[in-house]
Design an enzyme around this catalytic site. Structure first.
Site, PDB file in Angstrom:
ATOM      1  N   GLU A 264      39.220   0.559 -10.737  1.00 23.63           N
ATOM      2  CA  GLU A 264      38.726   0.830  -9.377  1.00 23.63           C
ATOM      3  C   GLU A 264      38.978  -0.353  -8.446  1.00 23.63           C
ATOM      4  OE1 GLU A 264      34.844  -0.445  -8.406  1.00 23.63           O
ATOM      5  OE2 GLU A 264      34.063   0.295 -10.306  1.00 23.63           O
TER       6      GLU A 264
ATOM      7  N   LYS B  96      33.865   1.825   1.653  1.00 22.19           N
ATOM      8  CA  LYS B  96      33.708   2.317   0.284  1.00 22.19           C
ATOM      9  C   LYS B  96      33.914   3.823   0.333  1.00 22.19           C
ATOM     10  CE  LYS B  96      30.266   1.253  -2.780  1.00 22.19           C
ATOM     11  NZ  LYS B  96      28.961   0.729  -3.208  1.00 22.19           N
TER      12      LYS B  96
ATOM     13  N   VAL C 226      33.676   4.637  -8.685  1.00 17.74           N
ATOM     14  CA  VAL C 226      33.933   5.350  -9.949  1.00 17.74           C
ATOM     15  C   VAL C 226      34.409   6.775  -9.646  1.00 17.74           C
ATOM     16  CG1 VAL C 226      32.831   6.317 -12.027  1.00 17.74           C
ATOM     17  CG2 VAL C 226      32.380   3.936 -11.351  1.00 17.74           C
TER      18      VAL C 226
ATOM     19  N   ASP D 224      18.258  10.293  -4.233  1.00 18.79           N
ATOM     20  CA  ASP D 224      19.387   9.370  -4.246  1.00 18.79           C
ATOM     21  C   ASP D 224      20.004   9.346  -5.640  1.00 18.79           C
ATOM     22  OD1 ASP D 224      21.231   7.391  -3.908  1.00 18.79           O
ATOM     23  OD2 ASP D 224      19.862   5.911  -3.045  1.00 18.79           O
TER      24      ASP D 224
ATOM     25  N   SER E 139      23.818   9.086  -7.581  1.00 16.78           N
ATOM     26  CA  SER E 139      25.214   8.718  -7.374  1.00 16.78           C
ATOM     27  C   SER E 139      26.148   9.899  -7.620  1.00 16.78           C
ATOM     28  CB  SER E 139      25.583   7.583  -8.314  1.00 16.78           C
ATOM     29  OG  SER E 139      26.980   7.386  -8.299  1.00 16.78           O
ATOM     30  N   ALA E 140      27.176   9.989  -6.774  1.00 13.92           N
ATOM     31  CA  ALA E 140      28.216  11.011  -6.955  1.00 13.92           C
ATOM     32  C   ALA E 140      29.003  10.790  -8.254  1.00 13.92           C
ATOM     33  CB  ALA E 140      29.171  10.994  -5.763  1.00 13.92           C
ATOM     34  N   ASP E 141      28.891   9.580  -8.831  1.00 13.21           N
ATOM     35  CA  ASP E 141      29.586   9.297 -10.099  1.00 13.21           C
ATOM     36  C   ASP E 141      29.189  10.308 -11.178  1.00 13.21           C
ATOM     37  OD1 ASP E 141      30.414   7.057  -8.717  1.00 13.21           O
ATOM     38  OD2 ASP E 141      29.367   5.603  -9.984  1.00 13.21           O
TER      39      ASP E 141
ATOM     40  N   LYS F 159      24.090   0.507 -14.109  1.00 13.55           N
ATOM     41  CA  LYS F 159      23.491  -0.700 -13.526  1.00 13.55           C
ATOM     42  C   LYS F 159      21.979  -0.632 -13.695  1.00 13.55           C
ATOM     43  CE  LYS F 159      27.308  -1.354 -10.378  1.00 13.55           C
ATOM     44  NZ  LYS F 159      28.034  -0.168  -9.994  1.00 13.55           N
TER      45      LYS F 159
END
Length: 306
Positions: free
Chosen positions: A27, A89, A109, A141, A143-145, A162
């Site tokens: 990435e 981003k 990601v 909230d 993540s789209a990951d 994380k």
């Protein structure tokens, strides 16, 4: 290979793919947003070197001038490193607009998986993945990951999620999406800077050949999603769980006090944790990325056998 009209595959990467040779995607957010210049460029070039030393071709992925790039030149990596935080981003929702406007984007990601898959790259090494944020039951909230892992057939080698996230909810979400979480040499989900989290992975595997066989089988079964490999940070660079947790708790309360939310959250928290740990977390971050690059390259080599 899907020759998308917005996609540029670096000639070396294209040749490796055409010949069935191992390629590993990387990435670009880690270059633009992960650390300061020139450390970011040095780290990116070192990661590429480690992938080569382990028998694969590196393909750093980014959006430059509205073009989806699978494989950057050293000059493009330098450009990215210097421009740093001025680069947007790019998540899945941003790609079409960036391409239409001819702008640059640092791939997360999610977008690295999308572009890798377009180019025909199966394996991707990163630092840590995004996940379900603490308090997501009120903020939503997430993540789209995680969504991408559920729908795009790319193996992601990371050091876990994380530790600023809610790791229990992150694992629950991945389970809902049907994403296998494999511990590389561990039964516990590593939490980025630390090897422990207290949460169990789905399966433990101990060799790149095992990882490659599992992912190849998943692809041959026609499943559409990815596979997450959680590779713990090497022991000598790991940080004590309580040190990290204290720093994270403090960073989160400062984040809330400042009213920071959305995609500003993670960069703020990671930068603040780095400050609170006296920069130890930045060194740890670099080391775990190197470690993931080696495992991803070895797995790509095994995947391309037979």
């Amino acid at each position: 290979m899907n020759m998308n009209k917005y996609l540029d595959v670096n000639p070396e990467v294209a040749q490796a793919l055409a010949e069935g040779k191992p390629v590993v995607a990387l990435e670009s957010t880690i270059i633009s947003h992960g650390m300061p210049y020139p450390q970011n460029v040095q780290t990116a070039l070192n990661v590429e070197r480690i992938i080569r030393e382990n028998g694969a071709v590196p393909a750093t992925i980014a959006v430059i001038g509205g073009r989806l790039k699978a494989g950057l030149t050293a000059e493009e990596i330098e450009y990215f490193g210097k421009k740093g935080l001025n680069i947007a981003k790019a998540s899945r929702r941003d790609l079409a607009v960036l391409c239409a406007r001819g702008e640059d984007g640092a791939t997360t990601v999610t977008t690295t998986m999308i572009i890798a898959h377009m180019a025909g790259i199966k394996i991707f090494a990163t630092g840590g993945i995004g996940g379900v944020h603490r308090g997501a039951e009120t903020t939503m909230d997430i993540s789209a990951d995680l969504e991408e892992l559920g729908q795009t057939p790319v193996m992601v080698v990371c050091a876990g999620a994380k530790s600023i996230l809610d790791l229990g909810l992150t694992l629950e979400y991945l389970e809902t999406k049907g994403v296998p979480v494999i511990g590389y040499g561990t039964e516990e989900l590593p939490a980025f800077y630390t090897r422990q989290s207290g949460f169990k992975v789905d399966y433990r595997m101990d060799t790149p050949a095992e990882l490659a066989a599992a992912f190849k089988t998943q692809n041959e079964l026609g499943f559409k999603g990815g596979m997450l490999v959680a590779n713990p940070i090497p022991q000598e660079y790991a940080m004590p769980l309580d040190t990290i947790n204290k720093a994270i708790d403090q960073a989160i309360s400062e984040c809330e006090a400042k009213g920071i939310h959305g995609k500003e959250t993670t960069p703020f928290l990671l930068a603040r944790v780095a400050e609170l740990t006296g920069g130890d977390s930045l060194e740890s971050n670099i080391r775990l990325v190197y470690n993931n690059a080696a495992v991803a390259a070895q797995t790509a080599v095994e995947y391309c056998k037979n």
